[in-house]
Design an enzyme around this catalytic site. Sequence first.
Site, PDB file in Angstrom:
ATOM      1  N   GLU A 292       0.844  -0.981   0.009  1.00  0.00           N
ATOM      2  CA  GLU A 292      -0.067  -0.016  -0.105  1.00  0.00           C
ATOM      3  C   GLU A 292       0.749   1.282   0.071  1.00  0.00           C
ATOM      4  OE1 GLU A 292      -2.787  -0.749   3.195  1.00  0.00           O
ATOM      5  OE2 GLU A 292      -4.031  -1.857   2.084  1.00  0.00           O
ATOM      6  N   ASP A 368      -8.225  -9.104   4.170  1.00  0.00           N
ATOM      7  CA  ASP A 368      -7.930  -7.910   5.256  1.00  0.00           C
ATOM      8  C   ASP A 368      -8.876  -7.824   6.158  1.00  0.00           C
ATOM      9  OD1 ASP A 368      -7.160  -5.894   6.220  1.00  0.00           O
ATOM     10  OD2 ASP A 368      -7.819  -4.403   4.736  1.00  0.00           O
ATOM     11  N   GLU A 396     -12.579  -2.569  12.275  1.00  0.00           N
ATOM     12  CA  GLU A 396     -12.645  -1.757  10.944  1.00  0.00           C
ATOM     13  C   GLU A 396     -13.834  -2.230   9.883  1.00  0.00           C
ATOM     14  OE1 GLU A 396      -8.867  -2.013   8.810  1.00  0.00           O
ATOM     15  OE2 GLU A 396      -9.782  -0.844   7.083  1.00  0.00           O
TER      16      GLU A 396
HETATM   17  C1  BDP Z   1      -6.030  -2.113   6.102  1.00  0.00           C
HETATM   18  C2  BDP Z   1      -6.602  -0.831   6.617  1.00  0.00           C
HETATM   19  C3  BDP Z   1      -5.419   0.000   6.623  1.00  0.00           C
HETATM   20  C4  BDP Z   1      -4.330  -0.468   7.176  1.00  0.00           C
HETATM   21  C5  BDP Z   1      -3.840  -1.770   6.565  1.00  0.00           C
HETATM   22  C6  BDP Z   1      -2.363  -2.482   7.207  1.00  0.00           C
HETATM   23  O1  BDP Z   1      -7.666  -0.318   5.804  1.00  0.00           O
HETATM   24  O2  BDP Z   1      -5.729   1.545   7.143  1.00  0.00           O
HETATM   25  O3  BDP Z   1      -3.121   0.470   6.751  1.00  0.00           O
HETATM   26  O4  BDP Z   1      -4.902  -2.478   6.632  1.00  0.00           O
HETATM   27  O5  BDP Z   1      -2.962  -3.460   7.748  1.00  0.00           O
HETATM   28  O6  BDP Z   1      -7.232  -2.891   6.734  1.00  0.00           O
HETATM   29  O7  BDP Z   1      -1.316  -2.049   6.745  1.00  0.00           O
END
Ligand code: BDP
Length: 706
Positions: A292, A368, A396
């Site tokens: 990401e 996720d 989340e």
């Molecule tokens: C996702 C979230 C994000 C996190 C990412 C992570 O949306 O905010 O940065 O995972 O775990 O669930 O790195």
Amino acid sequence: MKKPRLILACLLVCGAVSAWAEDGYRLWLRYDRIDGQSNRNEYRRPTQALILATPTGEESAIIKSARSEVARGLDKMLGRKQTKVHVVTHAPDPALGEDGYALENVTVDGEAAVRVRANSDAGVLYGVFEVLRRVQMRESLEELDVVSVPKIDRRLLNHWDDLNGFVERGYAGFSLWRWYELPEILDPRYTDYARAVASLGLNGTVVTSVNANALILTPDYLKKVAALADVFRAWGIRTYLTARYSAPIEIGGLETADPFDPAVQAWWDAKIDEIYEHIPDFGGFVVKANSEGQPGPHDYGRDHAVGANLLAEPLAKNGRDGIVMWRAFVYDFEDDTDRVKQAYNQFVPLDGKFADNVLVQIKNGPLDFMPREAFSPLFGATPQTKQMVELQITQEYLGASLELAYLGTMWEEVLQQDTFVQGEGSTIGTITDGTLHGHELSAIAGVANTGTDRNWTGHVMAQANWYAFGRLAWDHELGAREIAIEWAQLTFDANAKATDKIVNLLMSSRETVVNYSMPLGLHHIMERGHHYGPGPWVEGGRPDWTSPYYHQADTTGIGADRVASGSNAIEQYAPELQALWGNLETVPDELLLWFHHLPWDYEMRSGRTLWNELAFRYQQGVDEVRAMRETWTSLRGDIDAERWDHVRQRLAVQEAAAIEWRDACLLYFQQFSKRPLPDGVELPAHDLQHYIDVNRRYFPGHPGDN
Ligand code: BDP
């Protein structure tokens, strides 16, 4: 003339006290006075004295914490001035490991006492918390025969807290760490936080977000971290940080962060020395790299193992026991392989290449933290590499802190999930605790749900998730129900019938959320950005951040095809699971659309068509929330009015949310199914566009646009 004033003052003070009294701040450490003389006596006798026995017998900071907790807890519950606490030496007992403890009844000078015996001061502290828990739960302290040893060494909270005070995916206010006040000013809340963490047997905390900021590694910030670490240390908690891979460039003035560059190696070496000067028991780093948009070794053509080892080596220098928890939450925009296959593909070839003090930290699911996913196939797939599970305590994708979702049941499902990598019994729990592949070092992480809200977690019932994570980190074989019972008793201290109702509410809540949001194995159909509420229509931008990428709904049917006809992600699992999940006869309904794309008229086990079943599940979710509300209404008067009303309001929000999910998703999917809603499913109040137009700009915890 004096009297009325006094009365008035008392009324004001008492009023103020009761206004704060049940705001949830005390969590499960309430320590209310035990009513009834006889009842109290039961605990008085065995606890005439507490004997704290360790190999050194020293009055350390942790022992002082244990003493303070006895004064705060036991003395208060028993209405006693001061329990006698003796610290004595005792030969080490290999059966207790590093952090375990034994509770025993002994007699000292003719008086009954409880002895807490451990090999470390932290072990003693955990034992003291168990004594306190037992008294709070009115459990007997006679004939004690307790030996409790944690199965996992490093039991960590991961805070996704940014240095600006914002908590990513946090729904309970802002970060607890007041960086601008530190190191000079220590908020007393740091101690209360540490007490809560230690009471669960957790022994580490990562205070910064996985989306790391290199500033935390600058000298000024390290002093601040050290001040926090000093508070935590007295409660047996070690401090960890997240490391931004490009820190050598950003704060070190180097041109590169290439792990093969000697200047980069020297920079990390010196930086880690510096950290240990500030924090002698520093625990190590969590790293999110090449995920990401985060920098990482791939930027220089190096793999994750090279990347992790760069940090691991100096962390283990000079007999230090620092570790690297290298996250496996990786997926690449450029890679058009099914996203759920990518972590496995990246990490399996690296097995055996990681340094001894590296653990690969894997989210429970390969996608996720969805309300339900198949587990990550990476578990057990790299036997020479230490692996640990990362669970998400913050909700989340499960209604944030507006909705009630007890995650103990989800984590029980995860930890007891059999991967079959070494035959039957190869559970994720035994992979995480290191026993399956014979690894000495083990760890577990939970993404924290705490913030500055008075009740810590936003929703009072979300305290149960913090509690459950801690208990499971200690013993991953504990059952979700027994944990829920403990928590409910400690938190509400209600009568048995009411406690039972609360426990049942908790136990079914996660499945209810699954039903009204992503039933039958659907996943990633939430709103973009903040991730709250329905968004099956979310399109545009990178495909793996859209909803159709996952639900694949079209006129022929719905579901992700992950068997041989599709991405074949199923091949990453053991043959036993491929057989089970690949076969429509045996795949459980819960994972049906995770693995299979099926026609709308596909006949389900229930005899309904897939479309009707989907509609039915959404309706069931709504009905279940309504039943939760009724249960809660019936608890009026059984628990304090403040927390009762707090939950009552949130359950009303939850019902509206469930209705929104149902209507939005069914209207959206109906465009493809072209079938009417079956009898028994309520008709939506609005058209699809209405739901698409809902825009929650104000929703917290939103870091960017993914
Ligand atoms: C996702 C979230 C994000 C996190 C990412 C992570 O949306 O905010 O940065 O995972 O775990 O669930 O790195």
